[in-house]
Scaffold this motif. Structure first.
Motif, PDB file in Angstrom:
ATOM      1  N   UNK A 237       0.816  -1.222   0.000  1.00 58.96           N
ATOM      2  CA  UNK A 237       0.000   0.000   0.000  1.00 58.96           C
ATOM      3  C   UNK A 237       0.840   1.259   0.000  1.00 58.96           C
ATOM      4  N   UNK A 238       2.044   1.182   0.534  1.00 62.47           N
ATOM      5  CA  UNK A 238       2.898   2.367   0.613  1.00 62.47           C
ATOM      6  C   UNK A 238       3.439   2.765  -0.758  1.00 62.47           C
ATOM      7  N   UNK A 239       3.365   1.868  -1.725  1.00 60.69           N
ATOM      8  CA  UNK A 239       3.685   2.225  -3.103  1.00 60.69           C
ATOM      9  C   UNK A 239       2.437   2.757  -3.802  1.00 60.69           C
ATOM     10  N   UNK A 240       1.334   2.047  -3.651  1.00 61.08           N
ATOM     11  CA  UNK A 240       0.072   2.473  -4.279  1.00 61.08           C
ATOM     12  C   UNK A 240      -0.347   3.874  -3.837  1.00 61.08           C
ATOM     13  N   UNK A 241      -0.241   4.143  -2.571  1.00 55.34           N
ATOM     14  CA  UNK A 241      -0.709   5.412  -1.996  1.00 55.34           C
ATOM     15  C   UNK A 241       0.476   6.184  -1.427  1.00 55.34           C
ATOM     16  N   UNK A 242       1.536   6.257  -2.190  1.00 59.67           N
ATOM     17  CA  UNK A 242       2.792   6.789  -1.661  1.00 59.67           C
ATOM     18  C   UNK A 242       2.665   8.213  -1.146  1.00 59.67           C
ATOM     19  N   UNK A 243       1.927   9.060  -1.838  1.00 61.17           N
ATOM     20  CA  UNK A 243       1.831  10.454  -1.394  1.00 61.17           C
ATOM     21  C   UNK A 243       1.152  10.542  -0.034  1.00 61.17           C
ATOM     22  N   UNK A 244       0.012   9.882   0.123  1.00 60.10           N
ATOM     23  CA  UNK A 244      -0.700   9.918   1.400  1.00 60.10           C
ATOM     24  C   UNK A 244       0.108   9.233   2.496  1.00 60.10           C
ATOM     25  N   UNK A 245       0.730   8.102   2.150  1.00 59.23           N
ATOM     26  CA  UNK A 245       1.524   7.374   3.145  1.00 59.23           C
ATOM     27  C   UNK A 245       2.727   8.203   3.587  1.00 59.23           C
ATOM     28  N   UNK A 246       3.377   8.865   2.659  1.00 60.60           N
ATOM     29  CA  UNK A 246       4.543   9.667   3.020  1.00 60.60           C
ATOM     30  C   UNK A 246       4.166  10.806   3.959  1.00 60.60           C
ATOM     31  N   UNK A 247       3.050  11.458   3.689  1.00 66.56           N
ATOM     32  CA  UNK A 247       2.581  12.515   4.596  1.00 66.56           C
ATOM     33  C   UNK A 247       2.314  11.948   5.981  1.00 66.56           C
ATOM     34  N   UNK A 248       1.686  10.788   6.018  1.00 67.65           N
ATOM     35  CA  UNK A 248       1.364  10.148   7.285  1.00 67.65           C
ATOM     36  C   UNK A 248       2.625   9.711   8.013  1.00 67.65           C
ATOM     37  N   UNK A 249       3.557   9.146   7.264  1.00 69.48           N
ATOM     38  CA  UNK A 249       4.824   8.698   7.845  1.00 69.48           C
ATOM     39  C   UNK A 249       5.591   9.852   8.457  1.00 69.48           C
ATOM     40  N   UNK A 250       5.711  10.940   7.708  1.00 72.69           N
ATOM     41  CA  UNK A 250       6.449  12.097   8.224  1.00 72.69           C
ATOM     42  C   UNK A 250       5.759  12.695   9.442  1.00 72.69           C
ATOM     43  N   UNK A 251       4.441  12.740   9.409  1.00 77.78           N
ATOM     44  CA  UNK A 251       3.711  13.258  10.561  1.00 77.78           C
ATOM     45  C   UNK A 251       3.925  12.398  11.792  1.00 77.78           C
ATOM     46  N   UNK A 252       3.891  11.085  11.612  1.00 75.53           N
ATOM     47  CA  UNK A 252       4.116  10.163  12.725  1.00 75.53           C
ATOM     48  C   UNK A 252       5.524  10.330  13.293  1.00 75.53           C
ATOM     49  N   UNK A 253       6.512  10.414  12.413  1.00 75.39           N
ATOM     50  CA  UNK A 253       7.895  10.566  12.867  1.00 75.39           C
ATOM     51  C   UNK A 253       8.096  11.885  13.604  1.00 75.39           C
ATOM     52  N   UNK A 254       7.562  12.947  13.054  1.00 73.30           N
ATOM     53  CA  UNK A 254       7.721  14.262  13.696  1.00 73.30           C
ATOM     54  C   UNK A 254       7.064  14.318  15.048  1.00 73.30           C
ATOM     55  N   UNK A 255       5.953  13.597  15.198  1.00 77.09           N
ATOM     56  CA  UNK A 255       5.257  13.576  16.497  1.00 77.09           C
ATOM     57  C   UNK A 255       6.058  12.855  17.566  1.00 77.09           C
ATOM     58  N   UNK A 256       6.993  11.987  17.145  1.00 85.14           N
ATOM     59  CA  UNK A 256       7.691  11.156  18.117  1.00 85.14           C
ATOM     60  C   UNK A 256       9.206  11.345  18.117  1.00 85.14           C
ATOM     61  N   UNK A 257       9.666  12.445  17.573  1.00 86.03           N
ATOM     62  CA  UNK A 257      11.100  12.690  17.576  1.00 86.03           C
ATOM     63  C   UNK A 257      11.652  12.735  18.993  1.00 86.03           C
ATOM     64  N   UNK A 258      10.917  13.344  19.886  1.00 86.78           N
ATOM     65  CA  UNK A 258      11.391  13.474  21.276  1.00 86.78           C
ATOM     66  C   UNK A 258      10.548  12.651  22.232  1.00 86.78           C
ATOM     67  N   UNK A 259       9.800  11.659  21.678  1.00 86.37           N
ATOM     68  CA  UNK A 259       8.921  10.875  22.537  1.00 86.37           C
ATOM     69  C   UNK A 259       9.729  10.013  23.516  1.00 86.37           C
TER      70      UNK A 259
END
Length: 259
Positions: A237-259
């Motif tokens: 799915x991360x290839x099929x929906x790469x744009x949406x997945x990438x936005x979600x991935x970056x958001x998840x990572x940014x939320x937990x940089x200092x978690x």
């Protein structure tokens, strides 16, 4: 060519970008090409690390079977060679199971983002994904199990490119069999409570290789698990929906940089 070593086994990897490290773990038999759509998005704000599992591509292919513990130790070796004590780990299928094992048994895992992953071996039906790298027709046909019918019909050029990458970087039958053997007896349901890292489980609702309900069950069993479905998307799915997945991935990572 950067390589890490786990004992006598040499593991090829690539790294790019600065910031907190994000390491990608591929599905059974698939080379590091699998994460090309995410690599470009992650490298920059983060450091992207992509590696070929033992038995695949430019890494060594010792005789199998392999175990999840061995593959998790390979992940540790790659991170150690990069000079990282901890990293955000993204995995798919077998790679997701390796990531879970590493999260439980090592101190290397900061967060988890898992695609098409289940908590038990009998939920994985990855056999349809394999094709010999020297059989281009088989490589193309096997992609029908990896993607939704809509994606296969509307993205023939992308599929042609994937066939080229698979021919160059996927595992042969021996490497594939050695890797898939790592899932034999896998049942994480009793120890998921030990995986306390923030985890996002992402699953295409049209995944033919790992049922979407298995992804939901995995997320429910994790203390800090969150389930995200991608309507109509297949296993990759991360290839099929790469744009949406990438936005979600970056958001998840940014939320937990200092978690």
């Amino acid at each position: 060519m950067p390589t890490a070593s786990n004992g006598q086994v040499s593991l090829y990897y690539e790294r790019d970008g600065d910031g907190d490290p994000v390491v990608f773990v591929s599905d059974a038999g698939l080379g590091g090409w699998l994460w090309g759509w995410q690599h470009a998005a992650v490298a920059g704000p983060f450091e992207a690390i992509v590696w070929d599992l033992r038995g695949t591509g430019r890494s060594d292919a010792p005789s199998g079977p392999y175990s999840l513990e061995t593959l998790a130790a390979d992940l540790e070796a790659v991170l150690a060679d990069c000079g990282h004590r901890r990293a955000h780990v993204v995995g798919c299928g077998l790679g997701g199971a390796v990531a879970l094992e590493a999260a439980r048994s090592t101190t290397r895992v900061e967060t988890l983002l898992l695609f098409g992953t289940a908590a038990r071996a009998d939920a994985f039906g990855l056999q349809a994904l394999f094709a010999p790298p020297d059989d281009r027709q088989a490589l193309e046909s096997s992609l029908e199990a990896a993607f939704s019918a809509e994606f296969c019909e509307t993205q023939p050029d992308v599929l042609d490119g994937i066939v080229e990458w698979r021919a160059d970087g996927d595992a042969d039958r021996d490497g594939w069999g050695a890797q898939v053997a790592a899932l034999e007896g896998f049942d994480a349901r009793d120890w998921l409570v030990e995986v306390t890292q923030p985890t996002q489980v992402v699953h295409g609702t049209a995944d033919e290789l790992v049922p979407v309900d298995a992804g939901r069950d995995l997320a429910r069993g994790l203390p800090r698990g969150e389930f995200v479905s991608l309507e109509g998307a297949g296993h990759l799915a991360f290839i099929e929906r790469s744009r949406a997945v990438n936005d979600q991935l970056l958001g998840f990572l940014e939320d937990h940089i200092e978690d």
